[in-house]
Design an enzyme around this catalytic site. Sequence first.
Site, PDB file in Angstrom:
ATOM      1  N   ASP A  58       1.200  -1.225  -0.070  1.00  0.00           N
ATOM      2  CA  ASP A  58       0.325   0.063  -0.204  1.00  0.00           C
ATOM      3  C   ASP A  58       0.914   1.149   0.254  1.00  0.00           C
ATOM      4  O   ASP A  58       1.982   1.171   0.927  1.00  0.00           O
ATOM      5  CB  ASP A  58      -1.311   0.452   1.671  1.00  0.00           C
ATOM      6  CG  ASP A  58      -1.917  -0.852   1.098  1.00  0.00           C
ATOM      7  OD1 ASP A  58      -2.533  -1.432   0.268  1.00  0.00           O
ATOM      8  OD2 ASP A  58      -3.021  -0.526   1.867  1.00  0.00           O
ATOM      9  N   GLU A  75     -10.040  -9.993  -4.390  1.00  0.00           N
ATOM     10  CA  GLU A  75      -9.719  -8.999  -5.301  1.00  0.00           C
ATOM     11  C   GLU A  75      -8.720  -9.959  -5.966  1.00  0.00           C
ATOM     12  O   GLU A  75      -7.282  -9.518  -6.614  1.00  0.00           O
ATOM     13  CB  GLU A  75      -8.145  -8.155  -4.142  1.00  0.00           C
ATOM     14  CG  GLU A  75      -9.623  -7.058  -3.919  1.00  0.00           C
ATOM     15  CD  GLU A  75      -8.236  -6.516  -2.566  1.00  0.00           C
ATOM     16  OE1 GLU A  75      -8.486  -4.833  -2.692  1.00  0.00           O
ATOM     17  OE2 GLU A  75      -7.542  -6.982  -2.481  1.00  0.00           O
ATOM     18  N   LEU A  86     -22.234  -1.113   7.773  1.00  0.00           N
ATOM     19  CA  LEU A  86     -23.215  -0.109   7.724  1.00  0.00           C
ATOM     20  C   LEU A  86     -22.148   1.091   8.476  1.00  0.00           C
ATOM     21  O   LEU A  86     -22.514   2.305   8.835  1.00  0.00           O
ATOM     22  CB  LEU A  86     -24.600   0.488   8.322  1.00  0.00           C
ATOM     23  CG  LEU A  86     -25.451  -0.425   7.787  1.00  0.00           C
ATOM     24  CD1 LEU A  86     -26.545  -0.186   8.450  1.00  0.00           C
ATOM     25  CD2 LEU A  86     -25.998  -0.099   6.795  1.00  0.00           C
ATOM     26  N   GLY A  87     -21.019   1.336   8.532  1.00  0.00           N
ATOM     27  CA  GLY A  87     -19.702   2.238   8.744  1.00  0.00           C
ATOM     28  C   GLY A  87     -19.896   2.383  10.192  1.00  0.00           C
ATOM     29  O   GLY A  87     -20.297   1.177  11.307  1.00  0.00           O
ATOM     30  N   ASP A 111      -8.525   6.991   9.887  1.00  0.00           N
ATOM     31  CA  ASP A 111      -8.142   6.981   8.691  1.00  0.00           C
ATOM     32  C   ASP A 111      -8.735   5.136   8.339  1.00  0.00           C
ATOM     33  O   ASP A 111      -8.814   3.599   9.467  1.00  0.00           O
ATOM     34  CB  ASP A 111      -6.575   6.240   8.537  1.00  0.00           C
ATOM     35  CG  ASP A 111      -6.242   5.314   7.192  1.00  0.00           C
ATOM     36  OD1 ASP A 111      -7.090   5.049   6.417  1.00  0.00           O
ATOM     37  OD2 ASP A 111      -4.497   5.440   6.032  1.00  0.00           O
ATOM     38  N   ALA A 126      -8.704   0.003   6.917  1.00  0.00           N
ATOM     39  CA  ALA A 126      -8.808  -1.286   6.439  1.00  0.00           C
ATOM     40  C   ALA A 126      -9.921  -2.099   7.519  1.00  0.00           C
ATOM     41  O   ALA A 126      -9.672  -2.671   8.460  1.00  0.00           O
ATOM     42  CB  ALA A 126      -7.449  -2.046   7.264  1.00  0.00           C
ATOM     43  N   ALA A 127     -10.814  -0.920   8.271  1.00  0.00           N
ATOM     44  CA  ALA A 127     -11.383  -0.577   8.841  1.00  0.00           C
ATOM     45  C   ALA A 127     -12.582  -1.924   8.501  1.00  0.00           C
ATOM     46  O   ALA A 127     -12.958  -3.115   8.794  1.00  0.00           O
ATOM     47  CB  ALA A 127     -12.316  -0.152   8.873  1.00  0.00           C
ATOM     48  N   GLY A 128     -13.181  -2.898   7.513  1.00  0.00           N
ATOM     49  CA  GLY A 128     -13.750  -3.324   6.657  1.00  0.00           C
ATOM     50  C   GLY A 128     -13.011  -4.871   6.965  1.00  0.00           C
ATOM     51  O   GLY A 128     -13.880  -5.381   7.065  1.00  0.00           O
ATOM     52  N   ASP A 129     -11.577  -4.066   6.916  1.00  0.00           N
ATOM     53  CA  ASP A 129     -10.906  -6.339   6.498  1.00  0.00           C
ATOM     54  C   ASP A 129     -10.951  -5.957   8.287  1.00  0.00           C
ATOM     55  O   ASP A 129     -10.830  -8.007   8.742  1.00  0.00           O
ATOM     56  CB  ASP A 129      -9.899  -5.748   6.307  1.00  0.00           C
ATOM     57  CG  ASP A 129     -10.057  -5.471   4.848  1.00  0.00           C
ATOM     58  OD1 ASP A 129     -10.925  -6.057   4.034  1.00  0.00           O
ATOM     59  OD2 ASP A 129      -9.131  -5.072   4.091  1.00  0.00           O
ATOM     60  N   GLY A 162      -2.299   3.276   8.024  1.00  0.00           N
ATOM     61  CA  GLY A 162      -2.189   2.392   7.627  1.00  0.00           C
ATOM     62  C   GLY A 162      -2.972   1.142   8.156  1.00  0.00           C
ATOM     63  O   GLY A 162      -4.178   1.098   8.560  1.00  0.00           O
TER      64      GLY A 162
END
Length: 308
Positions: free
Chosen positions: A15, A142, A223-224, A248, A251-254, A289
Amino acid sequence: MTKKPLVVLGSVNADHILKVESFPRPGETVSGHGYRVVAGGKGANQAVAAARLGAKAAFIACVGDDDFGSRMVDAFASEGIDTQAVMQVEKVPTGVAIIYVSQTGENSIGISPESNACLTPERLVPHLGLIKGASALLMQLETPMETLEMAAANAKESGVPVILNPAPARPLSDALLNGLSMITPNETEAEVLTGVKVTDASSAEKAAKKLHTKGVKTVVITLGSKGAFASTGAESHMVSGYPVDAVDTTAAGDTFNGGLAAALQKGAPLFRALAFANAAAALSVTGEGAQPSIPTLTKTQAFLEKSV
């Protein structure tokens, strides 16, 4: 008896991150600061999150024969991840993501698959035994679709639950959706899959019903900051998020997916596992990050205790 591993199949990226005041419009050049290169890729992020958050994890992926690829294999091993199926491909670079992070903590990302495109069905075949002996299989979008379909089919044949995080957003075949144990789209991904614009629990329920008709057993729509909506068909529930100051969101969803899979591996009931995953995701957006921001199990448990 040794606990079966959660097997994550997915991508690895280098990244390249640049902070900007606002995202560039077409034809515009913007000045940024804080450039750095960190480990990312949805598969890698979710494998690291699962391991840090308490899962016994194994990873199936392809990296390049560059320095970054070599360092990533060592980094995964240092997290306690089984790397027997992380393959280094000759004469190919590791996948790349170019990430802009705005002042508000939102991100804009472009990716080039590179070695991730090398995760073909042929390369998967020697590792099907790992999938067949898994506690669950967690995948994203991916890496090549035919590989995902092969992995899902083999897992289902062996009675291994398949969790699909359908990101980045794209339509999926009924064959892949049918029989999934769980799918975890965000609002955008849910709309692409169902045609339902998801903004709240009510619209999330409509989208979930459409996915159930395709054969998906459990639907979790993130939903965030609002949290996550979950439906098993028999019952549905909105699990609230945790308010934090976002730095940042990369990577929140991951982190959510890795945390959810880790909690389920330990036997947590679905809605308690979702609360744990929400807490881990909330903590992740307070750091910068992708993998550097993923919290540990201890930190997440402490955060949950404080938030009760």
